[in-house]
Design a protein around this motif. Structure first.
Motif, PDB file in Angstrom:
ATOM      1  N   THR A 159       0.840  -1.195   0.000  1.00  0.00           N
ATOM      2  CA  THR A 159       0.000   0.000   0.000  1.00  0.00           C
ATOM      3  C   THR A 159       0.873   1.243   0.000  1.00  0.00           C
ATOM      4  OG1 THR A 159      -1.645  -1.205   1.307  1.00  0.00           O
ATOM      5  CG2 THR A 159      -1.860   1.197   1.211  1.00  0.00           C
ATOM      6  N   PRO A 160       0.597   2.212  -0.870  1.00  0.00           N
ATOM      7  CA  PRO A 160       1.382   3.466  -0.856  1.00  0.00           C
ATOM      8  C   PRO A 160       1.222   4.193   0.482  1.00  0.00           C
ATOM      9  CG  PRO A 160       0.099   3.274  -2.877  1.00  0.00           C
ATOM     10  CD  PRO A 160      -0.387   2.194  -1.975  1.00  0.00           C
ATOM     11  N   ALA A 161       2.261   4.882   0.896  1.00  0.00           N
ATOM     12  CA  ALA A 161       2.246   5.651   2.147  1.00  0.00           C
ATOM     13  C   ALA A 161       2.667   7.078   1.863  1.00  0.00           C
ATOM     14  CB  ALA A 161       3.188   5.024   3.175  1.00  0.00           C
ATOM     15  N   GLY A 162       2.284   7.981   2.768  1.00  0.00           N
ATOM     16  CA  GLY A 162       2.710   9.362   2.628  1.00  0.00           C
ATOM     17  C   GLY A 162       4.216   9.478   2.792  1.00  0.00           C
ATOM     18  N   PRO A 163       4.826  10.526   2.277  1.00  0.00           N
ATOM     19  CA  PRO A 163       6.285  10.676   2.365  1.00  0.00           C
ATOM     20  C   PRO A 163       6.766  10.840   3.797  1.00  0.00           C
ATOM     21  CG  PRO A 163       5.276  12.709   1.611  1.00  0.00           C
ATOM     22  CD  PRO A 163       4.182  11.687   1.627  1.00  0.00           C
TER      23      PRO A 163
ATOM     24  N   VAL B  25       8.188   2.806   4.722  1.00  0.00           N
ATOM     25  CA  VAL B  25       9.528   2.588   4.170  1.00  0.00           C
ATOM     26  C   VAL B  25       9.697   3.411   2.899  1.00  0.00           C
ATOM     27  CG1 VAL B  25      11.145   0.894   3.238  1.00  0.00           C
ATOM     28  CG2 VAL B  25       9.619   0.253   5.106  1.00  0.00           C
ATOM     29  N   ALA B  26      10.851   4.076   2.781  1.00  0.00           N
ATOM     30  CA  ALA B  26      11.175   4.837   1.566  1.00  0.00           C
ATOM     31  C   ALA B  26      11.877   3.903   0.572  1.00  0.00           C
ATOM     32  CB  ALA B  26      12.069   6.022   1.896  1.00  0.00           C
ATOM     33  N   ILE B  27      11.360   3.834  -0.654  1.00  0.00           N
ATOM     34  CA  ILE B  27      11.893   2.961  -1.697  1.00  0.00           C
ATOM     35  C   ILE B  27      12.432   3.818  -2.834  1.00  0.00           C
ATOM     36  CG2 ILE B  27      11.383   1.109  -3.318  1.00  0.00           C
ATOM     37  CD1 ILE B  27      11.090   0.254  -0.439  1.00  0.00           C
ATOM     38  N   THR B  28      13.670   3.547  -3.240  1.00  0.00           N
ATOM     39  CA  THR B  28      14.275   4.259  -4.364  1.00  0.00           C
ATOM     40  C   THR B  28      14.502   3.271  -5.503  1.00  0.00           C
ATOM     41  OG1 THR B  28      15.380   5.800  -2.870  1.00  0.00           O
ATOM     42  CG2 THR B  28      16.214   5.669  -5.116  1.00  0.00           C
ATOM     43  N   ASN B  29      13.978   3.575  -6.681  1.00  0.00           N
ATOM     44  CA  ASN B  29      14.127   2.652  -7.807  1.00  0.00           C
ATOM     45  C   ASN B  29      15.420   2.917  -8.581  1.00  0.00           C
ATOM     46  OD1 ASN B  29      13.685   4.897  -9.444  1.00  0.00           O
ATOM     47  ND2 ASN B  29      11.532   4.405  -9.835  1.00  0.00           N
ATOM     48  N   ASP B  30      15.595   2.177  -9.688  1.00  0.00           N
ATOM     49  CA  ASP B  30      16.839   2.292 -10.468  1.00  0.00           C
ATOM     50  C   ASP B  30      16.994   3.646 -11.148  1.00  0.00           C
ATOM     51  OD1 ASP B  30      17.449  -0.272  -9.733  1.00  0.00           O
ATOM     52  OD2 ASP B  30      16.600  -1.190 -11.553  1.00  0.00           O
ATOM     53  N   TYR B  31      15.914   4.411 -11.229  1.00  0.00           N
ATOM     54  CA  TYR B  31      15.969   5.714 -11.884  1.00  0.00           C
ATOM     55  C   TYR B  31      16.191   6.841 -10.875  1.00  0.00           C
ATOM     56  CZ  TYR B  31      14.013   3.053 -15.738  1.00  0.00           C
ATOM     57  OH  TYR B  31      13.810   2.129 -16.727  1.00  0.00           O
ATOM     58  N   GLY B  32      16.383   6.469  -9.599  1.00  0.00           N
ATOM     59  CA  GLY B  32      16.609   7.477  -8.576  1.00  0.00           C
ATOM     60  C   GLY B  32      15.346   8.099  -8.028  1.00  0.00           C
TER      61      GLY B  32
ATOM     62  N   PRO C  80      12.586   8.676  15.108  1.00  0.00           N
ATOM     63  CA  PRO C  80      12.450   7.915  13.860  1.00  0.00           C
ATOM     64  C   PRO C  80      12.903   6.469  14.009  1.00  0.00           C
ATOM     65  CG  PRO C  80      14.436   9.222  13.802  1.00  0.00           C
ATOM     66  CD  PRO C  80      13.754   9.548  15.105  1.00  0.00           C
ATOM     67  N   GLU C  81      12.603   5.694  12.981  1.00  0.00           N
ATOM     68  CA  GLU C  81      13.045   4.300  12.905  1.00  0.00           C
ATOM     69  C   GLU C  81      13.312   3.963  11.456  1.00  0.00           C
ATOM     70  OE1 GLU C  81      11.373  -0.209  13.937  1.00  0.00           O
ATOM     71  OE2 GLU C  81      10.588   1.536  15.015  1.00  0.00           O
ATOM     72  N   ARG C  82      14.430   3.279  11.201  1.00  0.00           N
ATOM     73  CA  ARG C  82      14.778   2.895   9.827  1.00  0.00           C
ATOM     74  C   ARG C  82      15.120   1.409   9.774  1.00  0.00           C
ATOM     75  NH1 ARG C  82      18.773   8.046   8.426  1.00  0.00           N
ATOM     76  NH2 ARG C  82      17.139   9.651   8.426  1.00  0.00           N
ATOM     77  N   ARG C  83      14.250   0.619  10.371  1.00  0.00           N
ATOM     78  CA  ARG C  83      14.481  -0.823  10.412  1.00  0.00           C
ATOM     79  C   ARG C  83      14.673  -1.372   9.003  1.00  0.00           C
ATOM     80  NH1 ARG C  83       9.596  -4.446  12.024  1.00  0.00           N
ATOM     81  NH2 ARG C  83       8.817  -2.323  12.243  1.00  0.00           N
ATOM     82  N   GLY C  84      15.743  -2.135   8.807  1.00  0.00           N
ATOM     83  CA  GLY C  84      16.002  -2.731   7.499  1.00  0.00           C
ATOM     84  C   GLY C  84      16.835  -1.891   6.564  1.00  0.00           C
ATOM     85  N   ALA C  85      17.354  -0.759   7.037  1.00  0.00           N
ATOM     86  CA  ALA C  85      18.189   0.087   6.175  1.00  0.00           C
ATOM     87  C   ALA C  85      19.391  -0.694   5.650  1.00  0.00           C
ATOM     88  CB  ALA C  85      18.665   1.309   6.961  1.00  0.00           C
ATOM     89  N   LYS C  86      19.676  -0.570   4.356  1.00  0.00           N
ATOM     90  CA  LYS C  86      20.755  -1.338   3.735  1.00  0.00           C
ATOM     91  C   LYS C  86      22.073  -0.569   3.794  1.00  0.00           C
ATOM     92  CE  LYS C  86      17.626  -3.926   0.757  1.00  0.00           C
ATOM     93  NZ  LYS C  86      17.277  -4.317  -0.629  1.00  0.00           N
ATOM     94  N   PHE C  87      22.551  -0.349   5.019  1.00  0.00           N
ATOM     95  CA  PHE C  87      23.763   0.451   5.186  1.00  0.00           C
ATOM     96  C   PHE C  87      25.020  -0.276   4.736  1.00  0.00           C
ATOM     97  CE2 PHE C  87      22.705  -1.315   9.471  1.00  0.00           C
ATOM     98  CZ  PHE C  87      23.731  -2.238   9.573  1.00  0.00           C
TER      99      PHE C  87
END
Length: 515
Positions: free
Chosen positions: A9-13, A36-43, A469-476
């Motif tokens: 489901t889409p979420a607000g920013p 969760v913020a998702i960034t695709n291959d196009y940025g 804030p929380e960033r569980r799962g961040a791919k650091f």
């Protein structure tokens, strides 16, 4: 506009700003799915609601780590355990040291304050070194010097010399946490991080258990504190030499293969300034959170052995046994709650643990026997260190990816610095007020003082965490070392400018000269 195919489901920013973030974070705390913020291959970036990852069998999570990943993790755990042993070797022997140097217990806790005050300086120096040059050699230098300072502590002839050495000790102790935690967790698979974070943080409790066991083993004689410090010397130097035997973390090895391991100092500092300009709110928030957390642990543990010796009138052996069981509860709680946070959420796990520890305070300070004090101490520290078990991975996920060693270490140690008077405050207030001990005589009011202080701190942690804030799962783990990104940007600019110049030259060649 490219579209990202997803069934979520889409979420607000994710909002920006202090109050807006706090409002959104508090609301999200009561929503089971995670924004969760998702960034695709196009940025392009969008937010969506994701269900928490299924809580997997811990043994299957252990199996995800290969031999090299286990090596990184275990050495990071060993470094943090040795660091904790060095710290607790002093706090659990306050009575012995007061007798040895013929001073008050409150004066001895000045050494704890000095150590905590100066740890942030070491965290800044060794954290920056770890982010620029790698985790390996800063940790090696750190651990060996810590061992040598243990020897200097043993040979301190006067109380003034003792305080001076412990001040230096704080400088080098401060550099351990950031490098050890970053090295251990950046090589862990994503699903295993909550569990491994819980185990890793309990190096602190494990160091306490080993120090208390050593204190129990050497007996209660005044000079026996030196033997405990000799053991600490061996642990610290041993971990330092062990770290020499295996390579650098993956990100730094990959950077070296690309020929980018020597990012210039100017590039490093440019990237650092950009990070601070963008993430200063996060820095302030994490420092506040770590201040609460450090008060939490130090207030609930540093004077607990003294509390049992004076107010509850246990002997040294009984108090040491109760302390060992108390910290065993911490190891169990930190592991279980850290593991659960991968599914339940980082912030929800911390908030629930803090509330439970507050509820347990009366049961923690009212018992009178070794057995009952051991049991209630076990469950109290189960939740205190349960909340702490989430912190290593929570801080790593909140950190700017290229600055995990310095960000985690500095925010943690500045929190330590601000909370540095905690043991002195507890001791000073307790010794100014008296309660009846078991024999009817007046004794310092350690129990009520620790209970009231811990209740206030638990509420502060619950509120601060709920609003953050929380960033569980961040791919650091995908981040490049600090400074490398700036070097790559400069090279890209150079290539573009050179391409522009070549285009201009080609164009000029095709313009006929005027006759």
């Amino acid at each position: 506009m490219a579209e990202t195919i997803t069934t979520n489901t889409p979420a607000g920013p994710i909002v920006r700003g202090t109050f807006a973030t706090a409002k959104q974070s508090l609301g999200d705390l009561f929503i089971w799915k995670q924004r969760v913020a998702i960034t695709n291959d196009y940025g392009e970036t969008h937010c969506e609601w994701q269900s928490p990852r299924r809580l997997r069998n811990p043994f299957s999570l252990f199996a995800q780590l290969g031999p090299k990943e286990w090596l990184f993790f275990l050495v990071g755990l060993a470094a943090w355990t040795a660091d904790a042993f060095d710290f607790h070797a002093l706090s659990i022997q306050t009575v012995k040291l007061a007798k040895y140097y013929d001073t008050s217990k409150t004066n001895v806790t000045t050494a704890i304050t000095l150590t905590l005050l100066l740890r942030s300086v070491g965290a800044a120096f060794f954290g920056m070194a770890g982010d620029k040059f790698g985790r390996k050699y800063p940790m090696v230098v750190n651990m060996i010097i810590l061992g040598l300072l243990q020897v200097a502590t043993i040979y301190s002839a006067t109380f003034t010399q003792f305080l001076a050495v412990r001040s230096l000790f704080g400088l080098f102790m401060g550099g351990v946490y950031g490098n050890a935690i970053a090295m251990a967790l950046e090589n862990c698979p994503l699903d295993a991080r909550g569990l491994m974070s819980g185990i890793l943080q309990q190096g602190y409790s494990l160091g306490y258990v080993i120090a208390a066991s050593c204190n129990l083993g050497v007996g209660g004689s005044t000079d026996s504190w030196k033997t405990v410090f000799w053991i600490g010397t061996g642990l610290s130097i041993g971990v330092g030499f062990l770290r020499l035997l295996f390579p650098e973390s993956r990100q730094f090895i990959e950077a070296k293969k690309l020929g980018k391991d020597q990012a210039s100092a100017s590039a490093f500092w440019v990237e650092t300034r950009k990070m601070l300009a963008q993430e200063w709110r996060m820095c302030v928030y994490c420092i506040i959170l770590m201040t609460w957390f450090n008060y939490y642990s130090h207030t609930s543990q540093d004077s607990y052995t003294t509390f049992m010796l004076t107010q509850k009138e246990l002997d040294n052996s009984a108090a040491s046994r109760a302390s060992i069981l108390m910290k065993t509860g911490a190891c169990v709680g930190g592991t279980i709650i850290g593991y659960a946070s991968q599914w339940f959420g980082r912030r929800r796990s911390i908030v629930c643990s803090a509330i439970m520890s507050g509820i347990l305070i009366p049961a923690w300070i009212l018992p009178t026997t070794e057995r009952s004090l051991s049991a209630t101490g076990f469950f109290m520290q189960f939740f205190v260190q349960g909340a702490w078990g989430v912190i290593p991975i929570h801080l790593n996920e909140l950190s700017p990816p290229a600055f995990r060693s310095s960000f985690v270490g500095i925010t943690y140690q500045i929190g330590n610095m601000i909370s540095s008077p905690s043991a002195q405050i507890v001791n000073a207030i307790a010794e100014r007020h008296n309660v009846k001990a078991l024999d009817g005589e007046l004794a310092p009011a350690y129990g009520p003082t620790m209970g009231i202080a811990t209740a206030i701190i638990a509420i502060g942690i619950a509120v601060t965490t709920a609003l953050g804030p929380e960033r569980r799962g961040a791919k650091f783990e995908l981040a490049k070392p600090a400074g490398v990104q700036e070097v790559m940007r400069r090279k890209s600019v150079d290539v573009e400018s050179q391409g522009g110049e070549k285009a201009q030259n080609i164009e000029a060649e095709h313009i006929p000269e005027k006759q």
